[in-house]
Design an enzyme around this catalytic site. Structure first.
Site, short mmCIF file in Angstrom:
data_model
loop_
_atom_site.label_atom_id
_atom_site.label_comp_id
_atom_site.label_asym_id
_atom_site.label_seq_id
_atom_site.Cartn_x
_atom_site.Cartn_y
_atom_site.Cartn_z
N TRP A 62 0.81 -1.23 0.12
CA TRP A 62 -0.13 0.03 0.31
C TRP A 62 0.81 1.30 0.11
CZ3 TRP A 62 -1.03 -4.56 2.22
CH2 TRP A 62 -2.46 -5.07 1.94
N CYS A 95 -6.61 -5.06 -1.53
CA CYS A 95 -7.94 -5.91 -1.22
C CYS A 95 -8.41 -6.43 -2.32
CB CYS A 95 -8.77 -5.12 -0.39
SG CYS A 95 -9.51 -3.78 -1.22
N HIS A 106 -13.68 -1.66 1.19
CA HIS A 106 -13.03 -2.81 1.31
C HIS A 106 -13.49 -3.94 0.63
CE1 HIS A 106 -10.03 -5.66 2.89
NE2 HIS A 106 -11.05 -5.96 3.82
N ASP A 130 -12.04 -13.12 4.53
CA ASP A 130 -11.13 -11.82 4.15
C ASP A 130 -9.81 -12.20 4.15
OD1 ASP A 130 -10.18 -9.29 3.55
OD2 ASP A 130 -11.18 -8.34 5.24
N TYR A 184 -7.03 4.29 0.26
CA TYR A 184 -8.06 3.82 0.33
C TYR A 184 -8.49 3.04 1.67
CZ TYR A 184 -7.28 -1.04 -0.49
OH TYR A 184 -6.74 -2.52 -0.59
#
Length: 809
Positions: free
Chosen positions: A356, A392, A451, A474, A637
């Site tokens: 990220w 993600c 997400h 997840d 984000y």
């Protein structure tokens, strides 16, 4: 020595028909009386020939069907109790000696005794797994889309194989069983070494095989597997035994058998009712993934590619790389938990390395991926080295591919305004100092613009009744679960009702979708007081692709009751009792002034000034005065702030952020966070609001040229307009489409400000049907630019006929 009398019929059931040389005994050890023949000379010549054939079989080839074992192969005729004679050995090919035709009516036949074990042993010559796409196995098991010639089956359902034996199978004297083994150390006790007996009738819930067809030496078996069978790759062995001698043979087949979960089987834990749903959540190899903000929802097409060549092998390789033994692969709850851990790389060298930072040197920018196929192929090809890089939506896309490939109904899900609770308080906490300035080192909780995770479908016998169905999973590494970066499966029904005490990781997912946002202010003595709460701050527009179309469907109601309803408030308070701040709701705060942020239409666009409208509402009957302070920061984000780009004290309610103030500050998603804070002078009520928004980016326009046929080259024109008042550097457009072409980069180079770009891509479709061609643009200054075109590929018969006609002319 004896030969046939003229007109006399020779039968292998006639003891007197056993021809022999003088001094050679029959199979039972008793001498057989001689019979006179018409021609002693021919008899002796033929006898010498037969004896020579026995002594030197390399000179006389023997027919493979030189005996009949339809009855008792040890000589007992079925039903009459008489001894069955050995079968004559007849020469084949050119068997003349001295001009004599061995097949003449005066020839003498020599009979081998069945006591020769080589003639009695039952052996498997070959195995046909009936694994071609046209065979019934793949059609009945819904595996005909897999691009593989291996046998791919689903558990709890019969499949068929064919065996070619060395002689016909006799159930009275022969035994046969199958063995299937999976994993490095197969064990019967672990259900990884399966012994499959031959039975007269198949029963449910067990491994069994039955002969359903027999044609001379060829038999067809119907094999049944239980609904609890371990999924994975199996090796097949067939063992045969002749009971009279006890002699056994084994045949190890060189092709693997792949066992998958079976959502079509009512008794399987992953059973899903409805053909349309199964077609969408198991068989659809493309989908839509949503991103952006709740007011500016963007969508991109993702190629899951679960049936593409090599993907099933890669998915099983992912399981093999985990520490979970094959014996644990019968339970979909366990498999999903393993996949959740293995798609990310921090603690187990999983498929994808997250990044990220904005610096993607040495790998691929997460926004440049448009499918899972190349990611999984690269991971498999490089022996388990994590692929760089993912965020993600990439983690979710690959998770969907793996679980659908293994037979678990799965979908990618996007939650807008998704909270990340770091202290298990089940609230999203924002801390201010005495002067209402954010305390950054305490603000570890965050709210992501969006997400993406997954829902998978299964029963949950490990939970109370009623909590099966969709489960949240997840694979993005955020918090550890039992020491490993993974999350789920968590029952959506449990999340909705606040039953956060139920496994797995239900509190974390609950906080993502339904936590209240609590604002705290530091007191002079260092303690904190709750000054404001937002009850509708997180969990908006939870989205997934609709069944049977590319439309977006809102599934927020599956995760929580309507905001503000009595049921929703009870769920929140129930959940918080199990969090680290159970008394957070003990002191409710009255409010009569509200503040919110609005945007016109689809919101600001990249390359222009961003304009927002701030609305303050006074719900009391008295006048109120307030001053608002605004702070706008560039945001990843994930909700992590990068840099503040503008601060204001607002006396007007029209707010503008010029392009020049943000042009060099944006990161991947072009996201910004506005924080408003203030105080009502008359009541000392604190006002607080955080609003995220993104700058919309243009799409790539893809226009197919001409009609699409399998094997015939076609083209697509891709156009793009640079929206920025600056030059884009080192632009690359990546194109791929399942059945159209593999991932292919097109180097465009630099694109001037506001310039138009057109590239033409040539490719040859290989699979008929409705396909999607997907393209994405990758450059440092502009991300999340992509496009998709639907292409209906026809079979190529027409062009083959035309070519033939032209050649004949």
């Amino acid at each position: 020595m004896f030969s046939r009398m003229p007109g006399e019929r020779l039968s292998i059931r006639d003891n007197a028909a056993v021809g022999r040389f003088h001094g050679v005994s029959a199979s039972n050890g008793q001498a057989v009386p001689e019979r006179h023949t018409e021609s002693k000379t021919k008899k002796e010549e033929s006898g010498c020939r037969c004896w020579f054939q026995k002594a030197c079989p390399c000179c006389f080839r023997r027919q493979s069907s030189s005996y009949d074992v339809s009855g008792d192969v040890d000589g007992v005729a079925a039903g009459d109790g008489e001894k069955e004679e050995p079968t004559p050995l007849t020469p084949t090919g050119d068997t003349e000696l001295d001009g004599e035709d061995a097949s003449s009516s005066n020839s003498i036949f020599f009979f081998f005794s069945p006591s020769f074990s080589s003639e009695l042993t039952l052996a498997v010559r070959s195995v046909d797994l009936l694994s071609r796409k046209s065979d019934r196995n793949k059609a009945e098991h819904h595996t005909d889309q897999y691009n593989s010639d291996q046998l791919i089956i689903r558990r709890g359902q019969t499949f068929q194989i064919e065996l070619d034996l060395s002689r016909p199978f006799n159930p009275n004297t022969d035994k046969l069983h199958l063995e299937m083994k999976t994993g490095p150390l197969p064990q019967v006790s672990k259900r990884t070494h399966i012994i499959i007996p031959l039975v007269d009738e198949l029963q449910d819930e067990s491994w069994e095989a039955k002969i359903v067809e027999q044609n001379v030496n060829r038999v067809r078996l119907s094999v049944n597997s239980p609904i609890t069978a371990v999924i994975g790759k199996y090796k097949l062995t067939i063992t045969t035994q002749y009971l009279k001698t006890g002699e056994t043979t084994t045949h190890d087949h060189d092709k693997d058998i792949y066992m998958l979960f079976n959502p079509w089987c009512e008794d399987d834990m992953v059973y899903m009712e409805g053909e349309k749903e199964l077609k969408e959540y198991v068989l659809n190899d493309t989908g839509r993934i949503y991103y952006g903000t709740e007011k500016q929802i963007g969508a991109r097409t993702w190629n899951f590619g679960q049936f593409d060549e090599g993907i099933l092998e890669a998915c099983l390789f992912v399981l093999d790389n985990s520490e979970v033994p094959p014996s644990g692969r019968g339970d979909p709850v366990n498999v999903v938990r393993v996949v959740s851990a293995m798609i990310n790389s921090p603690d187990d060298l999983g498929v994808l390395e997250g990044n990220w930072s904005g610096n993607y040197a040495g790998g691929m920018s997460p926004t440049a991926w448009s499918g899972s196929v190349e990611i999984l192929r690269q991971y498999h090809r490089e022996g388990g080295k994590p692929v760089k890089y993912g965020q993600c939506w990439v983690f979710s896309g690959v998770t969907t591919t793996v679980l659908r490939c293994l037979g678990i109904p799965t979908r990618s899900v996007t939650n807008f305004q998704s909270a990340h609770d770091t202290d298990v308080s089940l609230t999203t906490d924002v801390y201010f100092d005495e002067n209402m300035e954010p305390i950054h080192h305490l603000n570890s909780d965050s709210v992501w613009n969006f997400h993406v995770w997954n829902d998978c479908w299964m029963a949950r016998p490990d939970l109370p009744a009623g909590l099966g169905g969709w489960q949240a999973v997840d694979s993005t590494p955020q918090e550890t679960s039992h020491g490993t970066f993974r999350c789920g499966p968590a029952s959506l029904a449990a999340i909705r009702t606040g039953q956060v005490y139920l496994k797995f990781d239900t509190p974390f997912v609950f906080a993502e979708v339904n936590s209240d946002k609590i604002y705290w202010q530091r007191n002079l003595d260092g303690t904190f007081s709750q000054i404001h709460s937002e009850k509708k701050a997180v969990g908006h527009c939870i989205s997934t692709k609709a069944v049977g179309s590319d439309e977006r469907v809102d599934i927020t109601n599956l995760y929580k009751y309507p905001e503000g309803s009595e049921e929703e408030r009870i769920a929140v308070e129930t959940a918080c009792r199990y969090g680290s701040k159970p008394d957070v709701y003990s002191s409710p705060i009255a409010e009569d002034v509200r503040v919110e942020v609005r945007m016109e239409g689809e919101g600001p666009r990249m390359g222009g000034d961003a304009q927002l409208k701030i609305v303050v509402k006074n719900n009391s009957s008295q006048p109120r005065r307030t001053t608002l302070h605004s702070q706008v920061a560039v945001m990843y984000y994930t909700g992590v702030l990068k840099d503040t780009v503008k601060k204001d004290t607002l006396n007007i309610l029209e707010w503008v952020l010029p392009y020049t103030q943000y042009q060099n500050q944006l990161v991947d998603q072009a996201a910004l966070m506005m924080t408003l804070s203030g105080r009502v002078s008359e009541t000392q009520q604190v006002l607080a609001n955080q609003t995220s928004f993104r700058l919309r980016t243009p799409d790539l326009n893809i226009e197919p040229i001409g009609e699409a046929y399998v094997g015939k080259e076609m083209s697509a024109k891709i156009t793009f307009t640079n929206p920025l008042p600056c030059t884009l550097r080192n632009v690359v457009i990546r194109v791929e489409g399942l059945g159209l072409r593999d991932l292919h980069p097109i180097k465009v180079g630099d694109v001037s400000k506001h310039a138009n770009v057109t590239v033409t891509e040539h490719f040859v479709p290989t699979i008929a049907g409705k396909r999607k061609l997907v393209a994405s643009l990758d450059c440092r200054q502009l991300t999340q630019v992509h496009g998709v075109a639907d292409i209906d590929v026809q079979e190529s018969h027409f062009f083959e006929d035309v070519s033939f006609v032209c050649l004949t002319r």
